[in-house]
Design a protein around this motif. Structure first.
Motif, PDB file in Angstrom:
ATOM      1  N   LEU A 183     -19.001 -24.549   4.434  1.00  0.00           N
ATOM      2  CA  LEU A 183     -19.215 -23.413   4.376  1.00  0.00           C
ATOM      3  C   LEU A 183     -19.860 -22.639   3.739  1.00  0.00           C
ATOM      4  O   LEU A 183     -20.856 -22.984   2.533  1.00  0.00           O
ATOM      5  N   VAL A 184     -20.263 -21.717   4.392  1.00  0.00           N
ATOM      6  CA  VAL A 184     -21.575 -20.732   3.995  1.00  0.00           C
ATOM      7  C   VAL A 184     -20.903 -19.161   3.915  1.00  0.00           C
ATOM      8  O   VAL A 184     -20.734 -18.657   5.223  1.00  0.00           O
ATOM      9  N   ASN A 185     -21.484 -18.772   2.657  1.00  0.00           N
ATOM     10  CA  ASN A 185     -21.101 -16.760   2.852  1.00  0.00           C
ATOM     11  C   ASN A 185     -22.123 -16.552   2.403  1.00  0.00           C
ATOM     12  O   ASN A 185     -22.937 -17.025   1.601  1.00  0.00           O
ATOM     13  N   PRO A 186     -22.620 -14.803   3.720  1.00  0.00           N
ATOM     14  CA  PRO A 186     -23.612 -14.500   3.602  1.00  0.00           C
ATOM     15  C   PRO A 186     -23.742 -13.499   2.630  1.00  0.00           C
ATOM     16  O   PRO A 186     -24.972 -13.134   2.154  1.00  0.00           O
ATOM     17  N   GLY A 187     -22.820 -13.066   1.604  1.00  0.00           N
ATOM     18  CA  GLY A 187     -23.002 -11.449   0.863  1.00  0.00           C
ATOM     19  C   GLY A 187     -22.535 -10.482   1.427  1.00  0.00           C
ATOM     20  O   GLY A 187     -21.348 -10.873   1.828  1.00  0.00           O
ATOM     21  N   GLY A 188     -22.643  -9.925   0.474  1.00  0.00           N
ATOM     22  CA  GLY A 188     -22.379  -8.437   0.554  1.00  0.00           C
ATOM     23  C   GLY A 188     -21.772  -7.243  -0.261  1.00  0.00           C
ATOM     24  O   GLY A 188     -22.708  -7.315  -1.116  1.00  0.00           O
ATOM     25  N   PRO A 189     -20.678  -8.101  -0.766  1.00  0.00           N
ATOM     26  CA  PRO A 189     -19.410  -8.118  -0.321  1.00  0.00           C
ATOM     27  C   PRO A 189     -19.079  -7.107   1.161  1.00  0.00           C
ATOM     28  O   PRO A 189     -19.142  -5.773   1.116  1.00  0.00           O
ATOM     29  N   GLY A 190     -19.096  -8.025   1.997  1.00  0.00           N
ATOM     30  CA  GLY A 190     -19.159  -7.247   3.792  1.00  0.00           C
ATOM     31  C   GLY A 190     -19.567  -7.735   4.711  1.00  0.00           C
ATOM     32  O   GLY A 190     -19.215  -7.252   5.489  1.00  0.00           O
ATOM     33  N   ALA A 191     -20.411  -8.885   4.523  1.00  0.00           N
ATOM     34  CA  ALA A 191     -21.269  -9.653   5.513  1.00  0.00           C
ATOM     35  C   ALA A 191     -20.402 -10.741   6.220  1.00  0.00           C
ATOM     36  O   ALA A 191     -18.912 -11.616   6.111  1.00  0.00           O
ATOM     37  N   SER A 192     -20.880 -10.900   7.739  1.00  0.00           N
ATOM     38  CA  SER A 192     -20.110 -11.771   8.647  1.00  0.00           C
ATOM     39  C   SER A 192     -20.576 -12.512   8.476  1.00  0.00           C
ATOM     40  O   SER A 192     -21.514 -12.619   8.708  1.00  0.00           O
ATOM     41  N   GLY A 193     -20.055 -13.838   8.106  1.00  0.00           N
ATOM     42  CA  GLY A 193     -20.474 -15.278   8.527  1.00  0.00           C
ATOM     43  C   GLY A 193     -19.976 -15.970   9.429  1.00  0.00           C
ATOM     44  O   GLY A 193     -21.409 -16.629  10.260  1.00  0.00           O
ATOM     45  N   ILE A 194     -19.312 -14.963  10.854  1.00  0.00           N
ATOM     46  CA  ILE A 194     -19.671 -15.126  11.634  1.00  0.00           C
ATOM     47  C   ILE A 194     -20.636 -14.831  12.539  1.00  0.00           C
ATOM     48  O   ILE A 194     -21.353 -16.041  13.060  1.00  0.00           O
ATOM     49  N   GLU A 195     -21.410 -14.527  12.184  1.00  0.00           N
ATOM     50  CA  GLU A 195     -22.776 -13.892  12.796  1.00  0.00           C
ATOM     51  C   GLU A 195     -23.876 -14.917  12.054  1.00  0.00           C
ATOM     52  O   GLU A 195     -24.755 -15.247  12.920  1.00  0.00           O
ATOM     53  N   LEU A 196     -23.948 -14.615  10.860  1.00  0.00           N
ATOM     54  CA  LEU A 196     -25.147 -15.125  10.552  1.00  0.00           C
ATOM     55  C   LEU A 196     -24.713 -17.494  10.635  1.00  0.00           C
ATOM     56  O   LEU A 196     -26.037 -17.309  11.253  1.00  0.00           O
ATOM     57  N   VAL A 197     -24.017 -17.600  10.954  1.00  0.00           N
ATOM     58  CA  VAL A 197     -23.926 -19.094  11.691  1.00  0.00           C
ATOM     59  C   VAL A 197     -24.342 -19.193  12.809  1.00  0.00           C
ATOM     60  O   VAL A 197     -24.202 -19.589  13.776  1.00  0.00           O
ATOM     61  N   ARG A 198     -23.763 -17.711  13.780  1.00  0.00           N
ATOM     62  CA  ARG A 198     -23.622 -18.261  15.440  1.00  0.00           C
ATOM     63  C   ARG A 198     -25.357 -17.808  16.117  1.00  0.00           C
ATOM     64  O   ARG A 198     -25.692 -17.780  16.347  1.00  0.00           O
ATOM     65  N   ASP A 199     -25.812 -16.721  15.197  1.00  0.00           N
ATOM     66  CA  ASP A 199     -26.665 -16.172  15.467  1.00  0.00           C
ATOM     67  C   ASP A 199     -28.444 -16.567  14.988  1.00  0.00           C
ATOM     68  O   ASP A 199     -28.793 -16.450  15.233  1.00  0.00           O
ATOM     69  N   SER A 200     -27.649 -17.011  13.740  1.00  0.00           N
ATOM     70  CA  SER A 200     -28.675 -18.089  12.448  1.00  0.00           C
ATOM     71  C   SER A 200     -28.802 -19.038  12.085  1.00  0.00           C
ATOM     72  O   SER A 200     -29.191 -18.743  11.418  1.00  0.00           O
ATOM     73  N   LEU A 201     -28.681 -20.052  13.223  1.00  0.00           N
ATOM     74  CA  LEU A 201     -28.317 -21.418  11.753  1.00  0.00           C
ATOM     75  C   LEU A 201     -29.371 -21.593  10.777  1.00  0.00           C
ATOM     76  O   LEU A 201     -29.077 -21.987  10.441  1.00  0.00           O
ATOM     77  N   GLN A 202     -30.017 -21.656  11.849  1.00  0.00           N
ATOM     78  CA  GLN A 202     -31.806 -22.250  11.577  1.00  0.00           C
ATOM     79  C   GLN A 202     -31.810 -21.531  10.277  1.00  0.00           C
ATOM     80  O   GLN A 202     -32.514 -22.115   9.195  1.00  0.00           O
ATOM     81  N   PHE A 203     -31.834 -20.185  10.334  1.00  0.00           N
ATOM     82  CA  PHE A 203     -32.722 -19.233   8.636  1.00  0.00           C
ATOM     83  C   PHE A 203     -31.398 -18.875   7.994  1.00  0.00           C
ATOM     84  O   PHE A 203     -31.540 -19.931   6.434  1.00  0.00           O
ATOM     85  N   ALA A 204     -29.786 -19.330   8.753  1.00  0.00           N
ATOM     86  CA  ALA A 204     -28.755 -20.129   7.133  1.00  0.00           C
ATOM     87  C   ALA A 204     -29.055 -20.941   6.378  1.00  0.00           C
ATOM     88  O   ALA A 204     -28.208 -21.265   5.326  1.00  0.00           O
ATOM     89  N   VAL A 205     -28.913 -22.908   7.330  1.00  0.00           N
ATOM     90  CA  VAL A 205     -28.880 -23.825   6.280  1.00  0.00           C
ATOM     91  C   VAL A 205     -29.680 -24.732   6.628  1.00  0.00           C
ATOM     92  O   VAL A 205     -30.417 -25.345   5.683  1.00  0.00           O
ATOM     93  N   GLY A 206     -30.617 -24.799   8.319  1.00  0.00           N
ATOM     94  CA  GLY A 206     -31.945 -25.311   8.011  1.00  0.00           C
ATOM     95  C   GLY A 206     -31.931 -26.361   8.778  1.00  0.00           C
ATOM     96  O   GLY A 206     -30.840 -26.655   8.851  1.00  0.00           O
ATOM     97  N   ASP A 207     -32.149 -27.576   8.706  1.00  0.00           N
ATOM     98  CA  ASP A 207     -32.864 -28.750   9.912  1.00  0.00           C
ATOM     99  C   ASP A 207     -31.585 -29.270   9.160  1.00  0.00           C
ATOM    100  O   ASP A 207     -30.825 -29.723  10.128  1.00  0.00           O
TER     101      ASP A 207
END
Length: 512
Positions: A103-127
């Motif tokens: 599970l990955v959470n981008p912070g905020g509070p209020g940021a979307s983890g859906i957008e984080l993983v969907r739009d920038s998987l590489q930036f979020a977690v790396g290869d």
């Protein structure tokens, strides 16, 4: 604008945490479909079995992902009193042999983890993590595609965020005007959020994560949390220490500090980052400042005061005052990569052009063509007003104001530590500010960056010391958060821990 967004792709936006905004990442491979694991219902109370025993129905979405909705109790203290929807997205481990869910959470509070993983998987977690884990993004309760907080229309939000107060700054009339505006916003949130405001808090969001863990079939929770996501993760560890799997908390928040301390410490942190920016600006082409760092800071203070007295009209009818210019400055200070765009914005403002500064401010609020792309601002306020009780005395507030003026003189006139919008929030705070020890939890890696403006390094040190199993990883440098930012030392420690289970022998200091 495209260049600005590309340059700011790694920036996070919002106080008391970070709201990540991302550009799409097209580098992933479509995974093969596999069956979902059986839910983990061991030891679950009977009144929670309908939730913990539910089957997740995944559907293909956005090409390489699967999406689903998980049903949670709206009120975890009264599971029969309604439900909340939790939107989740999954990217299957690319090697087909997942170590489990992450599970990955981008912070905020209020940021979307859906957008984080969907739009920038590489930036979020790396290869390496995308290869080894089923990466799970989720919108916490109150956020985005989950059961969400709703407040203002776009037009109303523009007026709330950008209109220039009529009264002179920091006068009693100005304070009354600001509180009246906060009251109007709070009333709209209560009116338009369908009664969910009491249930939008970090304790309930952490309990939602345990529900997600269980219905995904994982015995323990593997978790990567950024900024506010560190507080969410630490809260989970406090509630479920025996369920903690591999945990990394990056850009840590100290759970024991008060809202007043958060505001003051962040202001001092941004002043420090602003000085680092100024030192760099003075050696670069196009910098609108000259002389020493102190000279540049003084001139920047004069620029802020000038637009405070005479706001600059923008082509869309908005006026750039000191508050919006400060928003632009703060937005750019989250990442050293975006300093060049701050230079462009300040140079343009000095020449009477507010356009570049408004681009940064709009990026901060995720505002595009006059429309807000998410409800991150509303959710940010909803969580903070529930998590941070206002128990500061008048003497403590006065001391904070004095310290702010001394340690952050450039920012101080536009950072009101003693003016709390949560004073008029329609629901009383339920959060408790105290150290988190999480006795019995497995090793938890805590990452802090030495000149992080949003979550100052002192917080990471404090959280790592509080946690019985905390290990501190120090990234020496500028900007917010440390993993996947080009520091090979940090990246190796995190990847080896998640993938191989390698626990550092002790605290690590990563200069590069």
């Amino acid at each position: 604008m495209v260049a600005v967004l590309a340059g700011l792709a790694a920036a996070s936006l919002a106080l008391t945490g970070c709201l990540f905004s991302f550009i799409p990442d097209q580098g992933s491979t479509k995974p093969a479909a596999t069956a979902s694991a059986a839910p983990d219902t061991e030891g679950v109370a009977p009144d929670l079995m309908p939730f913990y025993g539910q089957k997740v129905h995944w559907q293909a979405c956005n090409g390489q992902f699967e999406c689903a909705t998980i049903t949670a109790p709206l009120d975890w203290n009264d599971p029969g009193a309604g439900t909340a929807d939790l939107a989740v997205i999954r990217h299957r481990a690319t090697d087909g042999k997942a170590l489990g869910s992450l599970l990955v959470n981008p912070g905020g509070p209020g940021a979307s983890g859906i957008e984080l993983v969907r739009d920038s998987l590489q930036f979020a977690v790396g290869d390496r993590l995308a290869k080894s884990y089923d990466v799970i993004g989720f919108d916490p309760r109150g956020v985005g595609e989950s059961t969400a907080v709703r407040c203002f229309t776009a037009k109303q939000m523009d007026a709330f965020l950008f209109d220039i107060p009529t009264a002179t700054r920091n006068t009693p009339a100005w304070r009354d005007e600001m509180m009246a505006s906060y009251t109007k916003f709070a009333q709209a949130c209560e009116r338009n959020s369908n009664g969910i405001l009491p249930d939008v808090n970090t304790v309930f969001a952490a309990r939602d994560m345990d529900l997600m863990r269980a219905v995904l079939g994982d015995k323990k929770l593997n978790y990567l949390g950024y900024s506010y996501g560190t507080f969410l993760g630490a809260t989970y560890a406090k509630l479920y220490p025996q369920k903690v799997g591999r945990f990394v908390l990056d850009g840590a928040i100290d759970p024991s500090v008060s809202g007043l301390e958060v505001s003051l410490t962040q202001a001092i942190g941004f002043e420090s980052a602003l000085k680092a920016y100024m030192a760099s600006c003075l050696t670069s082409r196009g910098c609108p400042f000259s002389g020493t760092v102190d000279d540049g800071m003084a001139d920047l203070g004069s620029l802020l005061a000038r637009v405070d007295r005479r706001p600059l009209p923008n082509s869309d009818g908005r006026q750039l005052g000191a508050d919006s210019l400060m928003t632009a400055i703060v937005a750019a200070l989250y990442s050293q990569d975006s300093w060049q765009y701050l230079t462009q914005a300040l140079a343009a403002t000095a020449k009477g052009d507010p356009g570049p500064a408004f681009q940064l401010a709009d990026f901060y609020y995720n505002r595009v063509d006059g429309k807000y792309q998410d409800n991150s601002y509303e959710a940010f306020n909803a969580y903070n007003c529930m998590d941070y009780p206002d128990d500061a005395t008048a003497a403590q507030k006065a001391a904070a104001v004095a310290e702010l003026k001394q340690k952050a003189p450039t920012i101080a006139p536009y950072w009101s530590v003693d003016l709390d919008s949560c004073d008029v929030w329609p629901v009383k705070a339920t959060g408790v500010r105290e150290p988190i020890h999480a006795a019995g939890a497995g090793p938890i890696l805590v990452i802090g960056t030495t000149n992080d403006p949003a979550t100052p390094y002192t917080w990471a040190k404090s959280l790592a010391q509080q946690l019985d199993s905390g290990i501190l990883i120090t990234r020496v440098g500028e900007g917010h958060t440390g993993f996947n930012k080009g520091n090979s030392c940090v990246d190796a420690a995190v990847n080896d821990y998640f993938v191989d289970g390698t626990v550092p022998d002790g605290d690590i200091r990563c200069a590069r």
